[in-house]
Design an enzyme around this catalytic site. Structure first.
Site, PDB file in Angstrom:
ATOM      1  N   HIS A 162     -29.120   1.455  -6.631  1.00  0.00           N
ATOM      2  CA  HIS A 162     -29.265   0.073  -7.051  1.00  0.00           C
ATOM      3  C   HIS A 162     -29.927  -0.054  -8.410  1.00  0.00           C
ATOM      4  O   HIS A 162     -30.312  -1.140  -8.817  1.00  0.00           O
ATOM      5  CB  HIS A 162     -30.041  -0.719  -5.987  1.00  0.00           C
ATOM      6  CG  HIS A 162     -29.444  -2.055  -5.769  1.00  0.00           C
ATOM      7  ND1 HIS A 162     -30.134  -3.225  -5.930  1.00  0.00           N
ATOM      8  CD2 HIS A 162     -28.187  -2.402  -5.458  1.00  0.00           C
ATOM      9  CE1 HIS A 162     -29.320  -4.235  -5.709  1.00  0.00           C
ATOM     10  NE2 HIS A 162     -28.147  -3.762  -5.416  1.00  0.00           N
ATOM     11  N   CYS A 163     -30.088   1.082  -9.109  1.00  0.00           N
ATOM     12  CA  CYS A 163     -30.773   1.002 -10.409  1.00  0.00           C
ATOM     13  C   CYS A 163     -29.867   1.410 -11.571  1.00  0.00           C
ATOM     14  O   CYS A 163     -29.530   0.574 -12.396  1.00  0.00           O
ATOM     15  CB  CYS A 163     -32.028   1.877 -10.372  1.00  0.00           C
ATOM     16  SG  CYS A 163     -33.253   1.275  -9.205  1.00  0.00           S
ATOM     17  N   ILE A 164     -29.511   2.699 -11.629  1.00  0.00           N
ATOM     18  CA  ILE A 164     -28.831   3.207 -12.831  1.00  0.00           C
ATOM     19  C   ILE A 164     -27.521   2.451 -13.137  1.00  0.00           C
ATOM     20  O   ILE A 164     -27.287   2.080 -14.283  1.00  0.00           O
ATOM     21  CB  ILE A 164     -28.572   4.735 -12.723  1.00  0.00           C
ATOM     22  CG1 ILE A 164     -29.850   5.483 -12.346  1.00  0.00           C
ATOM     23  CG2 ILE A 164     -27.972   5.293 -14.017  1.00  0.00           C
ATOM     24  CD1 ILE A 164     -30.976   5.380 -13.330  1.00  0.00           C
ATOM     25  N   ASP A 182     -29.085  -1.754 -13.750  1.00  0.00           N
ATOM     26  CA  ASP A 182     -30.150  -2.200 -14.647  1.00  0.00           C
ATOM     27  C   ASP A 182     -29.719  -2.343 -16.112  1.00  0.00           C
ATOM     28  O   ASP A 182     -30.083  -3.334 -16.765  1.00  0.00           O
ATOM     29  CB  ASP A 182     -31.362  -1.258 -14.560  1.00  0.00           C
ATOM     30  CG  ASP A 182     -31.969  -1.251 -13.165  1.00  0.00           C
ATOM     31  OD1 ASP A 182     -31.563  -2.092 -12.344  1.00  0.00           O
ATOM     32  OD2 ASP A 182     -32.829  -0.398 -12.898  1.00  0.00           O
TER      33      ASP A 182
END
Ligand SMILES: NC(=O)c1ccc[n+]([C@@H]2O[C@H](COP(=O)([O-])OP(=O)(O)OC[C@H]3O[C@@H](n4cnc5c(N)ncnc54)[C@H](O)[C@@H]3O)[C@@H](O)[C@H]2O)c1
Length: 433
Positions: free
Chosen positions: A282-284, A287
């Protein structure tokens, strides 16, 4: 005495009550860290099932064991404690509110800040003098001061406008945890903090000093927001670079792994990144879009981010071509071939499949008519697009029966010698041996 001094004293004496808003992968470990350090923690989440589970001492986040959680929820003789609720009224007697709600993207890949807005509005309703609010959710530079601050400043206290840095405090501190990791945790990952005013920074710094080994105060919330986005954009771009080098080496007939290992012998100026099936979690993958969206509002096109996103999201297609190639060599079409995908979690030893490239690999193979099965010790069942799959119950049988095995996630529990021994054909996106 000023609110600032009162709050600092309450924090240092561990009398401050800490509310954690959003009890997911980030919020629950953070709640644990504060409880373990002697604070009374109130967890607030809109998900009643999560709240009930916490109050029963049952964890749904792998980084927090139920045993550990129960020690701070059911048995509260340890000093600190955790109690969860769905009702924001609990903020009425909280000194600190830390926001850890999701910051996903919408269908057009723009920031979806509705969870942040909902949390901000609920906090504003119960904000009281002397309170500190910290945002930890990953977001675009400017969110804390442009989105959250106006919500909290609205209204009056004792006939005068609420004043940040005097009546209440606001800061941004990005969460940097890496779920599944045991060497770097909430307590020993340095914590970057940016406050709206010097008093906000001071209070937030003192707060985190109680639970983390090193706090890194910086000039503003926007600088702290940008720091987090630099970190994750750095990873997205470097992963994309090494993925593209993989495509180049393929065309040149070179072994990309040999080249990476050789380059990594340089003692300075090179940092090793490894190629793979794409990027997940859910980040790379998400974001950097927060950053490019913000830049778009300033008429700037964040080119590296766009290119990295394109390369990383094309990797599943590359690996599906590899499956086609190896089947072709034994004169089999993809259609009706039985293909076993090993690991669907986006990285090893976790149960999170959000944005996992394994899902796209499976979907592409299914589109071509393959009989796709999967095995993942952490993911018993999942649904994606229009299909639902269940993990193969007997790994050895599944390996033997597959026409081709595709390794996507290198979970530590896999016996790779056995996988290689049993697989008739193999495509290894992770080069684990
Ligand atoms: N998961 C990670 O590895 C990680 C690492 C660093 C930063 N982050 C960032 O931290 C933030 C949270 O991520 P996460 O992985 O913990 O998400 P998550 O989905 O696991 O947890 C978020 C929780 O917030 C709850 N929630 C939603 N709206 C709410 C509201 N209005 N009030 C109260 N609770 C609400 C949800 O029910 C959920 O339990 C995101 O911004 C993410 O980008 C995540």
């Amino acid at each position: 005495m000023h609110y600032r001094d009162l709050l600092i004293r309450r924090i240092q004496n561990k009398d401050a009550r800490i509310a954690i808003i959003g009890l997911g992968y980030v919020g629950l470990p953070l709640a644990m860290a504060f409880a373990k350090n002697g604070f009374q923690v109130i967890g607030i989440d809109v998900d009643a099932d999560k709240v009930a589970a916490i109050n029963r001492g049952e964890s749904y986040v792998r980084d927090v064991s139920s045993e550990e959680l129960a020690a701070w929820t059911i048995n509260t003789s340890n000093g600190g404690s955790i109690r969860a609720t769905t009702d924001y009224i609990a903020l009425s007697d909280a000194d600190v509110a830390i926001i850890c709600v999701p910051t996903p993207l919408n269908k057009t890949s723009d920031p979806d800040v509705r969870y942040l807005i909902a949390a901000g509005e609920s906090i504003a309703r119960y904000l009281h003098p002397g309170m500190l609010v910290v945002l930890e959710s990953t977001t675009y530079p400017g969110t804390t001061e442009e989105l959250l601050l106006p919500m909290l400043e609205r209204g009056e206290w004792q006939g005068r406008p609420r004043q940040v840095g005097v009546d209440f405090f606001l800061a941004f501190s990005p969460e940097r945890i890496d779920p599944g990791r045991t060497d770097w945790t909430v307590e020993n990952i340095p914590k970057v903090v940016g406050g709206v005013t010097p008093a906000c920074l001071e209070v937030a710094t003192v707060l985190y000093q109680q639970v983390v080994e090193r706090v890194v105060p910086i000039s503003s919330p926007a600088a702290a927001e940008m720091t987090k986005l630099l970190e994750n954009t750095f990873r997205a771009v470097n992963i994309a670079l090494v993925n593209e080098v993989t495509l180049m080496c393929d065309k040149l007939g070179l072994d990309v792994w040999e080249i990476i290992e050789a380059a990594a012998t340089k003692p300075y100026g090179f940092m090793k990144f490894t190629p793979g099936p794409g990027v997940g979690g859910h980040c790379i993958p998400l974001d950097p879009h927060y950053l490019s969206w913000k830049l778009k509002t300033l008429n700037y096109n964040a080119r590296f981010i766009q290119l990295a996103g394109e390369i990383n999201s094309e990797m599943p297609r590359y690996w599906v071509e590899k499956v086609q190639d190896v089947l072709n060599e034994v004169e089999k079409p993809v259609k009706n071939s039985r293909i076993l995908v090993l690991g669907v979690a986006y990285k090893k030893d976790i149960d999170d499949i959000r944005e996992s490239p394994a899902l796209d690999i499976i979907a592409l193979l299914k589109d071509k008519g393959a009989d796709v099965r999967y095995h993942d010790p952490y993911v018993p069942r999942f649904s994606y697009n229009d299909f639902t799959l269940t993990s193969e119950p007997d790994l050895n049988a599944a390996l033997t029966e597959a026409d081709c095995v595709v390794i996507v996630t290198d979970h530590s529990s896999y016996d790779w010698q056995e996988v290689y021994r049993r697989a008739a054909l193999l495509v290894d996106t992770r080069h684990v041996l």
